[in-house]
Design a protein around this motif. Structure first.
Motif, PDB file in Angstrom:
ATOM      1  N   PRO A 291       1.092  -1.068   0.146  1.00 50.41           N
ATOM      2  CA  PRO A 291       0.283  -0.030   0.274  1.00 50.41           C
ATOM      3  C   PRO A 291       1.044   1.361   0.011  1.00 50.41           C
ATOM      4  O   PRO A 291       1.856   1.321   0.395  1.00 50.41           O
ATOM      5  CB  PRO A 291      -0.523  -0.481   1.222  1.00 50.41           C
ATOM      6  CG  PRO A 291      -0.573  -1.307   1.656  1.00 50.41           C
ATOM      7  CD  PRO A 291       0.588  -1.891   1.150  1.00 50.41           C
ATOM      8  N   GLU A 292       0.292   2.399  -0.509  1.00 49.46           N
ATOM      9  CA  GLU A 292       0.966   3.748  -0.375  1.00 49.46           C
ATOM     10  C   GLU A 292       1.512   3.871   1.382  1.00 49.46           C
ATOM     11  O   GLU A 292       0.116   3.824   1.930  1.00 49.46           O
ATOM     12  CB  GLU A 292       0.169   4.794  -1.001  1.00 49.46           C
ATOM     13  CG  GLU A 292       0.121   4.309  -2.171  1.00 49.46           C
ATOM     14  CD  GLU A 292      -1.214   5.525  -3.297  1.00 49.46           C
ATOM     15  OE1 GLU A 292      -1.024   6.298  -2.298  1.00 49.46           O
ATOM     16  OE2 GLU A 292      -1.418   5.194  -4.618  1.00 49.46           O
ATOM     17  N   PRO A 293       2.479   4.368   0.814  1.00 54.44           N
ATOM     18  CA  PRO A 293       2.465   5.306   2.526  1.00 54.44           C
ATOM     19  C   PRO A 293       1.870   6.320   3.008  1.00 54.44           C
ATOM     20  O   PRO A 293       1.086   6.997   2.115  1.00 54.44           O
ATOM     21  CB  PRO A 293       4.114   5.887   2.919  1.00 54.44           C
ATOM     22  CG  PRO A 293       4.022   6.190   0.844  1.00 54.44           C
ATOM     23  CD  PRO A 293       3.867   4.921   0.270  1.00 54.44           C
ATOM     24  N   CYS A 294       1.420   6.481   4.487  1.00 57.32           N
ATOM     25  CA  CYS A 294       0.610   7.086   5.142  1.00 57.32           C
ATOM     26  C   CYS A 294       1.380   7.671   5.676  1.00 57.32           C
ATOM     27  O   CYS A 294       3.183   7.673   6.538  1.00 57.32           O
ATOM     28  CB  CYS A 294      -0.269   6.631   5.636  1.00 57.32           C
ATOM     29  SG  CYS A 294      -1.436   5.486   4.391  1.00 57.32           S
ATOM     30  N   LYS A 295       0.919   8.822   6.490  1.00 57.07           N
ATOM     31  CA  LYS A 295       1.541   9.636   7.735  1.00 57.07           C
ATOM     32  C   LYS A 295       1.767   8.525   9.006  1.00 57.07           C
ATOM     33  O   LYS A 295       0.800   7.795   8.741  1.00 57.07           O
ATOM     34  CB  LYS A 295       0.375  10.925   7.489  1.00 57.07           C
ATOM     35  CG  LYS A 295       0.558  11.751   7.107  1.00 57.07           C
ATOM     36  CD  LYS A 295      -0.422  12.799   7.022  1.00 57.07           C
ATOM     37  CE  LYS A 295      -1.467  13.553   6.030  1.00 57.07           C
ATOM     38  NZ  LYS A 295      -2.099  14.775   6.666  1.00 57.07           N
ATOM     39  N   PRO A 296       2.787   8.631   9.602  1.00 58.79           N
ATOM     40  CA  PRO A 296       3.383   8.579  10.929  1.00 58.79           C
ATOM     41  C   PRO A 296       2.027   8.081  11.878  1.00 58.79           C
ATOM     42  O   PRO A 296       1.544   9.013  11.669  1.00 58.79           O
ATOM     43  CB  PRO A 296       4.291   9.129  11.534  1.00 58.79           C
ATOM     44  CG  PRO A 296       3.999  10.431  10.279  1.00 58.79           C
ATOM     45  CD  PRO A 296       2.874  10.096   9.358  1.00 58.79           C
ATOM     46  N   ILE A 297       1.996   6.938  12.680  1.00 59.94           N
ATOM     47  CA  ILE A 297       1.190   6.568  14.004  1.00 59.94           C
ATOM     48  C   ILE A 297       1.493   6.942  14.714  1.00 59.94           C
ATOM     49  O   ILE A 297       3.157   6.260  15.222  1.00 59.94           O
ATOM     50  CB  ILE A 297       0.643   5.646  13.955  1.00 59.94           C
ATOM     51  CG1 ILE A 297       0.035   4.703  12.156  1.00 59.94           C
ATOM     52  CG2 ILE A 297      -0.188   4.966  14.585  1.00 59.94           C
ATOM     53  CD1 ILE A 297      -0.799   3.639  11.807  1.00 59.94           C
ATOM     54  N   LEU A 298       1.147   8.432  15.392  1.00 58.78           N
ATOM     55  CA  LEU A 298       2.499   8.813  16.254  1.00 58.78           C
ATOM     56  C   LEU A 298       2.359   8.325  17.861  1.00 58.78           C
ATOM     57  O   LEU A 298       2.925   7.470  18.675  1.00 58.78           O
ATOM     58  CB  LEU A 298       1.578   9.738  17.041  1.00 58.78           C
ATOM     59  CG  LEU A 298       1.859  10.901  15.746  1.00 58.78           C
ATOM     60  CD1 LEU A 298       1.679  12.536  15.597  1.00 58.78           C
ATOM     61  CD2 LEU A 298       3.597  11.048  15.041  1.00 58.78           C
ATOM     62  N   LYS A 299       0.743   7.121  17.819  1.00 60.30           N
ATOM     63  CA  LYS A 299       0.800   6.381  19.050  1.00 60.30           C
ATOM     64  C   LYS A 299      -0.328   5.097  18.701  1.00 60.30           C
ATOM     65  O   LYS A 299      -1.007   4.769  18.695  1.00 60.30           O
ATOM     66  CB  LYS A 299       0.508   6.904  20.525  1.00 60.30           C
ATOM     67  CG  LYS A 299       0.570   6.275  21.734  1.00 60.30           C
ATOM     68  CD  LYS A 299       0.007   7.356  22.801  1.00 60.30           C
ATOM     69  CE  LYS A 299       0.029   6.679  24.198  1.00 60.30           C
ATOM     70  NZ  LYS A 299      -0.403   7.593  25.486  1.00 60.30           N
ATOM     71  N   VAL A 300      -0.215   3.564  19.673  1.00 59.11           N
ATOM     72  CA  VAL A 300      -0.942   2.548  19.275  1.00 59.11           C
ATOM     73  C   VAL A 300      -1.637   2.471  20.642  1.00 59.11           C
ATOM     74  O   VAL A 300      -0.176   2.110  21.249  1.00 59.11           O
ATOM     75  CB  VAL A 300      -0.597   1.953  18.158  1.00 59.11           C
ATOM     76  CG1 VAL A 300       0.631   1.437  18.595  1.00 59.11           C
ATOM     77  CG2 VAL A 300      -1.767   0.623  18.074  1.00 59.11           C
ATOM     78  N   GLU A 301      -2.582   2.022  20.797  1.00 60.52           N
ATOM     79  CA  GLU A 301      -2.807   0.987  22.146  1.00 60.52           C
ATOM     80  C   GLU A 301      -3.357  -0.481  21.559  1.00 60.52           C
ATOM     81  O   GLU A 301      -4.071  -0.051  21.046  1.00 60.52           O
ATOM     82  CB  GLU A 301      -3.338   1.622  23.766  1.00 60.52           C
ATOM     83  CG  GLU A 301      -3.015   3.296  23.680  1.00 60.52           C
ATOM     84  CD  GLU A 301      -2.574   3.421  25.852  1.00 60.52           C
ATOM     85  OE1 GLU A 301      -3.976   3.285  25.371  1.00 60.52           O
ATOM     86  OE2 GLU A 301      -1.909   4.384  26.039  1.00 60.52           O
ATOM     87  N   TYR A 302      -2.975  -0.587  22.759  1.00 55.10           N
ATOM     88  CA  TYR A 302      -3.482  -2.443  22.545  1.00 55.10           C
ATOM     89  C   TYR A 302      -4.307  -2.641  23.532  1.00 55.10           C
ATOM     90  O   TYR A 302      -3.897  -3.760  24.282  1.00 55.10           O
ATOM     91  CB  TYR A 302      -3.018  -3.460  21.750  1.00 55.10           C
ATOM     92  CG  TYR A 302      -2.849  -4.298  21.138  1.00 55.10           C
ATOM     93  CD1 TYR A 302      -4.122  -4.884  20.778  1.00 55.10           C
ATOM     94  CD2 TYR A 302      -2.052  -5.505  21.217  1.00 55.10           C
ATOM     95  CE1 TYR A 302      -4.950  -6.035  19.618  1.00 55.10           C
ATOM     96  CE2 TYR A 302      -2.746  -6.613  20.516  1.00 55.10           C
ATOM     97  CZ  TYR A 302      -3.511  -6.939  19.695  1.00 55.10           C
ATOM     98  OH  TYR A 302      -4.174  -8.302  19.456  1.00 55.10           O
ATOM     99  N   LYS A 303      -6.197  -2.877  23.172  1.00 54.27           N
ATOM    100  CA  LYS A 303      -7.067  -3.279  24.919  1.00 54.27           C
ATOM    101  C   LYS A 303      -7.453  -4.556  24.450  1.00 54.27           C
ATOM    102  O   LYS A 303      -8.275  -4.370  23.064  1.00 54.27           O
ATOM    103  CB  LYS A 303      -7.343  -2.089  25.265  1.00 54.27           C
ATOM    104  CG  LYS A 303      -6.508  -1.055  25.947  1.00 54.27           C
ATOM    105  CD  LYS A 303      -5.057  -1.237  26.948  1.00 54.27           C
ATOM    106  CE  LYS A 303      -4.825  -0.131  26.901  1.00 54.27           C
ATOM    107  NZ  LYS A 303      -3.279  -0.081  27.997  1.00 54.27           N
TER     108      LYS A 303
END
Length: 1157
Positions: A291-303
């Motif tokens: 896929p085409e690159p996107c803007k950075p994912i600055l934070k992720v949380e996995y709950k």
């Protein structure tokens, strides 16, 4: 109590009486002295002390956030080193790091009442939250390495600190000392790696194994470090930079967010490649390519959840083709992906979960999102993810604050009345659940009087706030722009900067709490009068009155023959032709002759369609100043309303106007110079050298020629002064010089009348938006022309304009010869003159609505140095005489109810006998204060407040049952003076002025209260009362409350049997001094706080806090003893049962052979 003999304390009486040294004046002074001999002053210096109380509003420039899931407390750090802590509604706390460095990360010691903060100056601090005013217990300043990330595991005393060099240091949070255990970057990464991995961007321990530490480096390398063996178990490599990492609660896999908008999921035992790679917002090509690159994912949380799919929450990651799209938070749950748009950029977010234990199902229920200018909580438990209704006063900056007023000790029924009409304005789509940040307890303050703060904003809105008991809650919002036609588009980008496109900005306001009458003045030279009603009404035609105020300095040699604007001998209703309300196309005042299309035109157009007005404040009258001979109207510099007289008085640099808002007529429109009587020694003659103006459409008036466009845009932020102060002999700071330059801007035209819609070719009289007649490029030509003119002409002209700076309604003696009090208006000017205007009211009832009100100027009362800031009236016992008012009645109620409530309050000042003074007029200017006896008009007290600076705000306030003058100077001093003797009671160098916002919003109120806007989003409240300072600890809210920590998750039978549960680690054995040794002394410097934990608790909370803590400790001890007793009894019972069963078994098999078993 001390009696003051007037004969002993008259300061400079000889000099003051030299201009009028007649025998009558001497006898009047003696009479005043005899009268004042009986005045007893109760206020002393010991009644005053200055301290900050609370700070309200959204934290300015937030940078980090943390949440304690057990205590339910939210902490926000800012770029200026401030800490704001929030609990339940009304529980707020503010504290500040001394260095002022930005807070990069916050970590709670969960349920311990402590917080660790990490700053950009590479220092970490431990805050004690078990006291009402948090304090720093320990600090640690790193010398050789920059801090980039911190991690404190739940129920651990060892803090991991990652640095820019890629190393990890470990700090004991109890002693704030460094461990000798260090994880060096070159040991963590593979030896074959040739480049530095970059700063540490993530640290966390495996939820199921405390001995395994996950370290994320910026370059894309993740290392699983074994703390016991001191080596890396696995290394995970990815090509894109890492921004954040999140664990699954079982500790078998984790998720990384990357700079290309991808999420990679890794199994801890499979480091070769990620188990899954997804691009949440990337377009998936059909041919199976990446896929085409996107803007950075600055934070992720996995709950995770027990009953359903896990939640994955992330910020950023949008595709690059979404240009101009607002910041978004993405919630991925199962197969659904929800994108939530935010109004401002996202600073940080946290997912709130039911358990503090990382190795249990997390059960997320909300997401708290910290934006640049807002705080949002999203409910994850309801369809559509609605937001919670925010109970904190975080909308002060919704539109920039342009003025502020503070009313303490208001009528008790006001707050419920405003709340009842304001509650209907709230949106209905909020989550139905309670606000989840619910920690802390309210203070036990004894302050019971109602307090109201009113803020005026750049978009024309006016907000009423309940400020009682050190809390703040919005009550009601009034939108004044509704009465005008809006020329701008509705899609407007929110801004906290006051810009030129704010034609409705509130300049000043006048409010009568008893009658609930409100009057506001805006920067487009408009005044709106409002009444309060509980009933909805539709106004077919908005009542409008246009006023033509003209400066008379234009030509001395050949005065303007059309001088109906400033009659020297005004008669009742004859100062200008009073007319009923007319449409804007027919100007209701001013001369009929016109100098082209730029004459008799208002700056805004009042709406012509019917106006539906909800319960609350409803328009009574709109007053607009119009263009005169091609020049825009001057901004209004002072304003006052009186419900008892039915009058509004306002002034600017052209003069004074008096409007009867009951009859909707103009009673007086007089130039400032004509307010002086012909024999007045202070009368100022016009002396402007400029010739008669040519009628032209120039954009810049000569009075404003030296001001740049940037200066013009500052006009809504001006204080209530309007003349240019000449420099004194003392040295001034650049900021004070800036204040002087800034205050001179108030005498100029409204910029909104001159610069809007520059490209329009012309404007008809019916048009409400003032357009320029010139072509679009004419602004540059005209501006360059006006700038090149001689500054001597414009400076003389500026100085020559004497503006109205203060207005006060009273019942006093209009003239020296009067023996009875009558309605009057005290008018103060920027040149220090106090003028008296007499009012002659017709009888009440229907006659009041039919007969004209008489207005006459009585000349100068007294002259002071500097512009007049405030005026008040005292009786012979030095009791404050407030302006009379009419009790509130609902204008839309039945006639019977109106008559019941419409009874004017009796005049409180007693009538005076001939030759005897019974009142004191208190007058305060930018430089000095005076007290004048009435009706003799003899000055009996005088005090020079400042020589090298000037007063920005002054108010006559009530405190401890007496009155005083409170002053705030441009040099940062706060002072109070006694009344009537003007003795200095308090002088504290409190606030070094950092910007003009403070001067614009600083205001005093009764009971020793004051406030100002300390940032564009925050209100700082202070007190100058010793009593309030003494009781402040009781009044402040409490952050920490004893709460039992939830039980750890049950491992289950099989996990306990086969060792599949969480693995604990004795960190003391690893990181303690005996095992790890001592850290290098040069690495970091330990800075002890004010005291140890127990010392801080005792010092801060006093006897009451200690007793409460002892009671809680006893309860906890008793509870634990009770639990121990129960457990002991259960064990004894179990032992007895086991003994019995063992005995029975022994008897059963006692006589049997082995082969019989």
């Amino acid at each position: 109590m001390k009696k003051f003999n007037i004969r002993k304390v008259l300061d400079g009486l000889t000099a003051a009486s030299s201009s009028s040294s007649s025998s009558s004046s001497s006898s009047a002074a003696a009479a005043a002295a005899r009268e004042n001999d009986a005045v007893q002053e109760t206020l002393q210096s010991e009644h005053f002390q200055l301290c900050k109380t609370v700070r309200h509003g959204f934290p300015y420039q937030p940078s980090s956030m943390a949440f304690d899931p057990v205590q339910k407390i939210l902490a926000v750090g800012t770029q200026t080193g401030a800490l704001r802590l929030f609990g339940r509604a009304g529980v707020e706390c503010y504290c500040q790091h001394e260095s002022g460095a930005a807070v990069i990360q916050l970590q709670f010691l969960i349920n311990e009442g402590a917080l660790v903060s990490a700053l950009t100056d590479d220092s970490i601090h431990l805050w004690n939250l078990r006291q009402k005013i948090p304090a720093i217990l320990h600090s640690l300043k790193f010398n050789r390495e920059r801090i980039t990330y911190c991690h404190l595991p739940f129920q651990s005393k060892w803090l991991y600190i990652g640095t820019e060099r890629g190393n990890i240091h470990i700090v004991n949070v109890e002693s704030f000392t460094l461990s000798g255990y260090v994880i060096m970057w070159n040991k963590a990464i593979e030896l074959s790696t040739k480049s530095h991995p970059g700063p540490v961007v993530h640290i966390s321990d495996n939820p199921m194994d405390e001995g395994k530490l996950l370290i994320g480096y910026e370059c894309g390398v993740v290392v699983l470090w074994d703390l016991k063996s001191k080596k890396a178990d696995y290394r995970y490599n990815y090509d894109e930079a890492i921004h954040s990492v999140a664990w699954h609660h079982e500790g078998k896999q984790f998720v990384c967010s990357h700079s290309d908008g991808t999420l990679t999921t890794w199994n801890i035992r499979a480091p070769a490649k990620p188990g899954q790679i997804i691009t949440p917002h990337g377009k998936q090509p059909k041919d199976g390519k990446k896929p085409e690159p996107c803007k950075p994912i600055l934070k992720v949380e996995y709950k995770t959840t027990r009953a359903g799919d896990p939640f994955m929450v992330l910020s950023g990651g949008l595709s690059y083709d979404t240009v101009g799209r607002r910041a978004c938070l993405t919630v991925m749950h199962g197969k659904s992906t929800t994108v939530l748009e935010m109004d401002y950029p996202i600073v940080d977010f946290l997912t709130l979960c039911e358990t503090p234990y990382p190795n249990d199902f997390q059960e997320p229920y909300a997401v708290v999102v910290l934006l640049e200018k807002d705080l949002v909580l999203i409910d994850l438990g309801q369809i559509g993810y609605p937001i919670f209704e925010n109970p904190y006063p975080l909308t002060i900056h919704e539109s920039p604050v342009t003025c502020c007023e503070y009313f303490a000790d208001c009528p008790a029924e006001l707050i419920p009345a405003l709340y009842s009409v304001g509650s209907r304005q709230k949106r209905q789509s909020y989550s139905k659940k309670e606000w989840p940040v619910s920690g802390g307890n309210w203070g036990q303050g004894t302050q019971s009087y109602p307090e109201i703060i009113i803020t005026g904003h750049a978009d024309g809105s006016v907000k009423f706030w309940d400020a009682s008991a050190l809390m703040l809650q919005v009550l009601y919002k009034l939108k004044t722009a509704k009465v005008f036609e809006r020329a701008r588009g509705k899609e407007e980008k929110p801004s906290t900067d006051i810009v030129e496109e704010d034609p409705f900005a509130i300049q000043t306001l006048s409010w009568c709490p008893e009658s609930r009458m409100l009057c506001v003045a805006g920067v487009s030279a408009h005044v709106i009068v409002y009444r309060f009603s509980k009933q909805e009404v539709t106004t077919e035609v908005v009542p409008l009155l246009e006023v033509r105020m003209q400066c008379e300095f234009s030509d001395v040699d050949s005065p303007d023959p059309g001088g109906d604007q400033t009659p020297t001998l005004p008669t009742p209703g004859a100062s200008s032709s009073p007319q009923e309300t007319e449409p804007p196309s027919q100007p209701s005042t001013g001369s009929i002759s016109s100098d082209g299309p730029w004459d008799n035109i208002p700056c805004l157009q009042v709406r012509s369609s019917p106006l539906k007005q909800s319960p609350g404040y409803q328009v009574e009258l709109v007053i607009q100043l119009v263009w005169v001979s091609g020049e825009p109207p001057q901004q209004i510099t002072s304003l006052a309303i009186n419900s008892s007289y039915g009058l509004v008085v306002f002034g600017n640099s052209n003069g004074l106007a008096v409007v009867d808002y009951l009859q909707k007529t103009l009673l007086l429109n007089m130039g400032t110079s004509d307010l002086y009587s012909p024999s007045d020694p202070y009368q100022r003659q016009p002396h402007s050298p400029r010739k008669a103006r040519q009628p032209s459409g120039a954009l810049c008036d000569s009075n404003d020629a030296s001001n740049t466009l940037e200066d013009r845009c500052k006009s809504p932020t001006s204080a209530k002064m309007s003349r240019k102060i000449s420099s004194s002999s003392g040295q001034k700071t650049d900021l004070e010089k800036g204040f002087q330059r800034w205050r001179s801007l108030r005498c100029k035209e409204s910029p909104y009348c001159m610069h809007r819609d520059k490209a329009a070719p012309g404007m008809s009289r019916k048009a409400g938006v003032c357009r320029t007649k010139s072509a679009p490029n004419s602004y540059a030509k005209d501006n360059s022309f006006t700038r090149s003119r001689s500054s001597s002409v414009t400076s003389i002209e500026k100085e020559s304009r004497e503006a109205i700076s203060s207005i006060h309604f009273c019942e006093s003696f209009a003239r020296k010869t009067d023996s009875l009090v009558s309605p009057c208006v005290l008018v103060g000017t920027t040149q220090g003159s106090v003028l008296m205007v007499a009012i002659s009211l017709p009888p009440g009832g229907d006659q009041r609505l039919q007969q004209p009100v008489g207005i006459s100027s009585c000349g100068t009362l007294v002259r002071l140095k500097g512009g007049i800031l405030t005026m008040a009236l005292l009786d012979s016992a030095a009791t404050l005489l407030p302006p009379s008012y009419e009790p509130w009645y609902d204008p839309n109620a039945s006639d019977e109810e109106k008559e019941k409530s419409r009874r004017r309050r009796p005049a409180s000042p007693p009538s005076s006998q001939e030759g005897q003074d019974s009142q004191f007029a208190v007058l305060c200017s930018e430089k000095q204060a005076k007290v004048v006896a009435m009706p003799s008009q003899t000055r009996i007290y005088k005090h020079s407040i400042t020589e090298t600076s000037f007063v920005l705000r002054a108010d006559v306030v009530q405190m401890a049952g007496a009155n005083c003058i409170a002053c705030f100077c441009a040099n940062g001093h706060i002072m109070t003076l006694s009344l009537p003797s003007l003795r200095p009671l308090l002088d504290v160098n409190y606030l070094p002025l950092t910007d003009m916002r403070i001067a614009r919003t600083f205001c005093f109120s009764n009971q020793g209260q004051a406030l100002y806007l300390t940032s564009p989003t925050e209100i700082q409240r202070i007190t100058y009362s010793q009593d309030t300072c003494d009781n402040l600890q009781e009044m402040l809210s409490e952050l920490f409350t004893p709460v039992e920590t939830p039980e750890a998750p049950n491992r289950g039978f099989f996990k306990g049997l086969f060792g599949g549960g969480a693995q604990s680690l004795d960190r003391e054995d690893l990181f303690g001094e005996t095992a790890a040794g001592k850290a290098s002394r040069s690495l970091a410097q330990h800075i002890p706080g004010p005291g140890g934990m127990e010392g801080m608790k005792g010092a801060a909370s006093g006897v009451v806090g200690e007793l409460a803590r002892a009671r809680i400790a006893l309860d906890e001890r008793g509870q634990k003893l009770g639990e121990l007793e129960e457990r002991t009894a259960a064990m004894m019972s179990s032992a007895d049962s086991f003994s019995k069963h063992a005995h029975d078994m022994m008897l059963k098999y006692k006589d049997k052979k082995w082969y019989q078993l």
